[in-house]
Structure formats: structure tokens, C-alpha cells
Write an enzyme that holds these catalytic residues in place. Structure first.
Site, PDB file in Angstrom:
ATOM      1  CG  ASP A 130      -2.015  -0.993   1.196  1.00 31.71           C
ATOM      2  OD1 ASP A 130      -2.276  -1.535   0.117  1.00 31.71           O
ATOM      3  OD2 ASP A 130      -2.623  -1.238   2.264  1.00 31.71           O
ATOM      4  NE  ARG A 131      -1.101   7.409  -1.203  1.00 30.75           N
ATOM      5  CZ  ARG A 131      -1.025   8.436  -0.349  1.00 30.75           C
ATOM      6  NH1 ARG A 131       0.092   9.146  -0.255  1.00 30.75           N
ATOM      7  NH2 ARG A 131      -2.049   8.752   0.406  1.00 30.75           N
TER       8      ARG A 131
END
Length: 282
Positions: A130-131
């Protein structure tokens, strides 16, 4: 395979057509900028020929073009390389940097930045973080070996360990296995747990002082964040769970306290055991 090479680390975009005049369809679907690309000779068929104002293609044909890049806030963190050889690159991804181009994140992604910095146009992630999650991230260097590493992840042959910081509930006993059915609906920021056959499993261990070791055996979207929240222990700095918090795109002051700490596997090419550990701290 795209008929166009990557340009400055960014690959071309494929558009699948409904059929008919390509100029008319692209103008209807994407507006004047797309039509202008056709007239400028910047849209290509799958065989590499340029689309013209008179080009007509059957339904389900593909055309390729370079999309205009969005204005992006620069993510002001380096991407340390933990290991590199002719097959793979392993990095210690920072928080706030997406793995691959998507939506408003294109140039400011680990894939594009590393292609530019390392001069590796075929660099591609074997998996994703995930970012907002930092830590160990594996890339393949060459297109022809990409599938072997991606398949290894898809089959669950990689041992992944995460560290997270959250609150402490003295009524909960650890270690414990959390399993549920997690679904991410299109258009919704949060993944949700629904009734039905479980598709996500995480071993949660409390190491003390609010630090947890998370060992997933599956890889659903936001799985670790959802499972910690379901225990009443949302991860510190999470802007999605339990409630959505609006964070400015240039606010890097509150990272999600989630770290992909260790990645272990038997290399599908060489057969040798591999183990990579993040140098970051929570």
C-alpha cells in the site's frame, strides 16, 4: 506487448475500443485532448501503426498512447536499495509512495522513480505494498522472469512479516489468529468484512509496548489494517480505519505505523534461500 516503449519510466496506456471511428470514440470518451493526440499522430494500433482521423477499428481492438501526467506532490523520501543483481532489485520503500502508477500517482511511484534512478526500463514489482505502508518491496529486472516471481507470491510461497504499532487491550490474549472475509468494493476507500467464507488470515503477536508482529497467510487489500481494527486496535496513523480522515497530499507528518519488515522465499530462478529485512523503524 505494448507497441511503444516506456517513456521516462512511464509505460503507454492501452484503450480497448467499442468499435468504429477511433477519433470519434476517443473524443466521446476522453474529450478534446484525446482527439488532439489522434490528430498529432500520438495514438497507435497494436501493430505499431499510427491511428489517423480516418482509422476505423472493430470492437475490442486496442490502441495505445501516452497519457498526460497529473500534477503530483513530490514524495520527499529516498528509496534505499537493499539488494540488487541481474534478476531482482529489493528496496526499502518509504511511507507515502505508491508501488505502481494509478490514478493521481504516476511519476511519484516506486516503479517509475526506480526505473529512472537505476536505468532499468523493464523494472516491475513482483508484489505490492500500500502507498502508506513502508518496507521491503521486491522488483524484477527483466520481463522474461517476471512471471516466475509473481507466481511465487500468488501461490503464497513467500513468508512475509510486518511490524505495527497500535494500542494495548489487556483483555486480549496473544498470539491469536484473525480470519474473516474481506471485500474491497469499487469506489469505496475502505475494505469491509462481510459474512461468508473467510478469505483473509493473519497471525497477530504482541511484542510489548504496543508493537505487534503481523504474519499474513493471505494478501487481501488492507488486510492487516482491517484485522487490527477488528480487534479494536487500529494501527497508529491510519487515515482509513476506523474512520476516514482527510489528509492533505503534501502532509507527510503522520505516517501509518505499519512496516513490511521481513521477506523470505526460495528464489524461483536460482533455488537459493533469500531473506531481506527492512532497516526502517516504526
Amino acid at each position: 506487448m505494448p507497441p511503444l516503449p516506456d517513456r521516462d519510466g512511464v509505460g503507454p496506456t492501452r484503450v480497448r475500443l467499442r468499435g468504429g471511428s477511433v477519433l470519434v470514440e476517443l473524443a466521446d470518451r476522453f474529450g478534446e485532448r484525446a482527439a488532439a493526440k489522434v490528430l498529432a499522430g500520438e495514438v497507435f494500433c497494436s501493430d505499431g501503426t499510427s491511428v489517423t482521423a480516418s482509422t476505423v477499428l472493430p470492437p475490442l481492438s486496442d490502441v495505445w498512447l501516452y497519457r498526460d501526467l497529473p500534477d503530483e506532490v513530490e514524495v520527499p523520501f529516498d528509496i534505499p536499495v537493499l539488494y540488487r543483481d541481474d534478476d531482482i532489485v529489493v528496496v526499502d520503500k518509504p511511507h507515502f509512495l505508491a508501488t505502481t502508477p494509478r490514478g493521481g500517482h504516476v511519476a511519484q511511484t516506486a516503479t517509475v522513480r526506480l526505473r529512472r534512478e537505476l536505468g532499468l526500463p523493464e523494472l516491475s514489482p513482483a508484489h505490492r505494498l500500500d502507498r502508506l505502508t513502508a518496507g521491503v518491496l521486491l522488483f524484477t529486472v527483466r520481463r522474461e522472469i517476471r512471471g516466475a516471481y509473481q507466481t511465487m507470491f500468488a501461490r503464497g510461497e513467500v513468508r512475509k512479516t510486518y511490524l505495527a504499532r497500535a494500542g494495548v487491550d489487556p483483555t486480549l490474549r496473544f498470539p491469536r489468529v484473525v480470519w474473516s472475509r474481506i471485500v474491497k468494493h469499487r469506489g469505496q476507500l475502505q475494505a469491509v468484512e462481510e459474512n461468508g467464507r473467510p478469505n483473509a488470515e493473519t497471525l497477530v503477536s504482541h511484542l510489548g509496548d504496543g508493537v505487534y508482529r503481523l504474519t499474513p497467510t493471505t494478501g487481501r487489500t488492507h488486510q492487516l489494517r482491517v484485522h487490527m481494527n477488528s480487534l479494536g486496535l487500529p494501527i497508529v496513523g491510519d487515515p482509513l480505519y476506523p474512520t476516514v480522515i482527510d489528509v492533505a497530499p503534501d502532509d507527510f507528518t503522520r505516517p501509518l505505523r505499519l512496516l513490511a519488515h521481513t521477506l523470505e522465499f526460495d528464489d524461483p530462478i536460482s533455488g537459493q534461500p533469500r531473506r531481506f529485512v527492512s532497516a526502517r523503524e516504526l
